[in-house]
Enzyme design. Structure first.
Site, PDB file in Angstrom:
ATOM      1  CG  HIS A   6      -1.863   1.073   1.351  1.00 36.54           C
ATOM      2  ND1 HIS A   6      -1.925   1.909   2.450  1.00 36.54           N
ATOM      3  CD2 HIS A   6      -2.836   1.489   0.508  1.00 36.54           C
ATOM      4  CE1 HIS A   6      -2.901   2.777   2.280  1.00 36.54           C
ATOM      5  NE2 HIS A   6      -3.470   2.552   1.119  1.00 36.54           N
ATOM      6  CG  HIS A  48      -2.957   9.532  -0.059  1.00 35.32           C
ATOM      7  ND1 HIS A  48      -3.821  10.324   0.678  1.00 35.32           N
ATOM      8  CD2 HIS A  48      -3.576   8.330  -0.195  1.00 35.32           C
ATOM      9  CE1 HIS A  48      -4.908   9.630   0.966  1.00 35.32           C
ATOM     10  NE2 HIS A  48      -4.783   8.417   0.456  1.00 35.32           N
TER      11      HIS A  48
END
Length: 236
Positions: A6, A48
């Site tokens: 991740h 992100h």
């Protein structure tokens, strides 16, 4: 069950950096997840958020920054001073790192409503790099997924559930020919997993960092988990 790194090995290195992706590969990751945005000069960058405030303390939106400006921001020191040299990666730079056997889960954080033309640029890159078959494109912005599908009938799609109700999600997944339902660990139920499986779809769950959660999801029949620690597969 597939363990997907991740944002790279983000438990060990600053997320979404080349250091995190290299570390994940060193640890044997078979799949890596990352997030894609677009700069003012239409470069596909990995980050992100839509700004660098969280990792670089820069409040300017990426859509308003040229790549040259964005590349000046230190995105590693917030994690540890030894990562002070880390800079915002280009998506193409990540593909330069990845061996042919490693799958990439590419999340478009926001489609053309924020980043005009981003879907087309992602699809073009997949073709130019010859990586379409080992890339799964996902998004919470389902209009972005429809845009990707309109550009290419063969791109692999993952449907990030978000706040969408499951009946709507399954309808849209059918229209999109999405191969996976991606959901939070808080959303997973036996019923949801079975419903996806009955439709021939995979289920991927985020973010799973504990062996007990991993084992519980494996028993439910989940196909993969997004994890900050690629070595979770070895923790027994």
């Amino acid at each position: 069950m597939l363990v997907i790194a991740h944002r790279g090995a983000s438990g060990h290195c600053p997320e979404n950096t080349l250091a995190a992706f290299k570390k994940a590969l060193e640890m044997g990751a078979k799949a890596i997840e990352l997030d894609v945005h677009q700069t003012l000069d239409h470069e596909l960058v990995v980050c992100h958020d839509n700004d660098l405030r969280r990792t670089g303390k820069d409040r300017r939106a990426l859509k308003n920054l040229h790549l040259e400006e964005a590349k000046t921001v230190d995105v590693g020191t917030w994690f540890d001073k030894k990562f002070a040299a880390e800079r915002l990666p280009l998506l193409s730079e990540v593909y330069d790192l990845l061996p042919a056997h490693v799958e990439l889960h590419l999340e478009i954080k926001k489609g053309s409503s924020l980043y005009p033309g981003i879907e087309e640029r992602v699809v073009d890159l997949l073709h130019k790099r010859g990586v379409r078959e080992r890339t799964l494109v996902s998004s919470f912005d389902h209009e972005a997924l429809y845009s990707v599908r309109s550009l290419d009938a063969g791109v692999r799609l993952g449907y990030l559930l978000g706040l969408t109700r499951l009946p709507v999600a399954f309808k849209e997944m059918g229209e999109l020919k999405a191969e996976s339902l991606n959901m939070s660990i808080r959303q997973v139920t036996t019923r949801a997993v079975k419903a996806a499986k009955d439709r021939g779809q995979k289920v991927y769950v985020y973010t799973v960092n504990h062996p007990a959660d991993r084992d519980k999801l494996a028993k439910l029949g989940v196909d993969g988990i997004f994890c900050n620690y690629p070595e979770l597969d070895l923790w027994r």
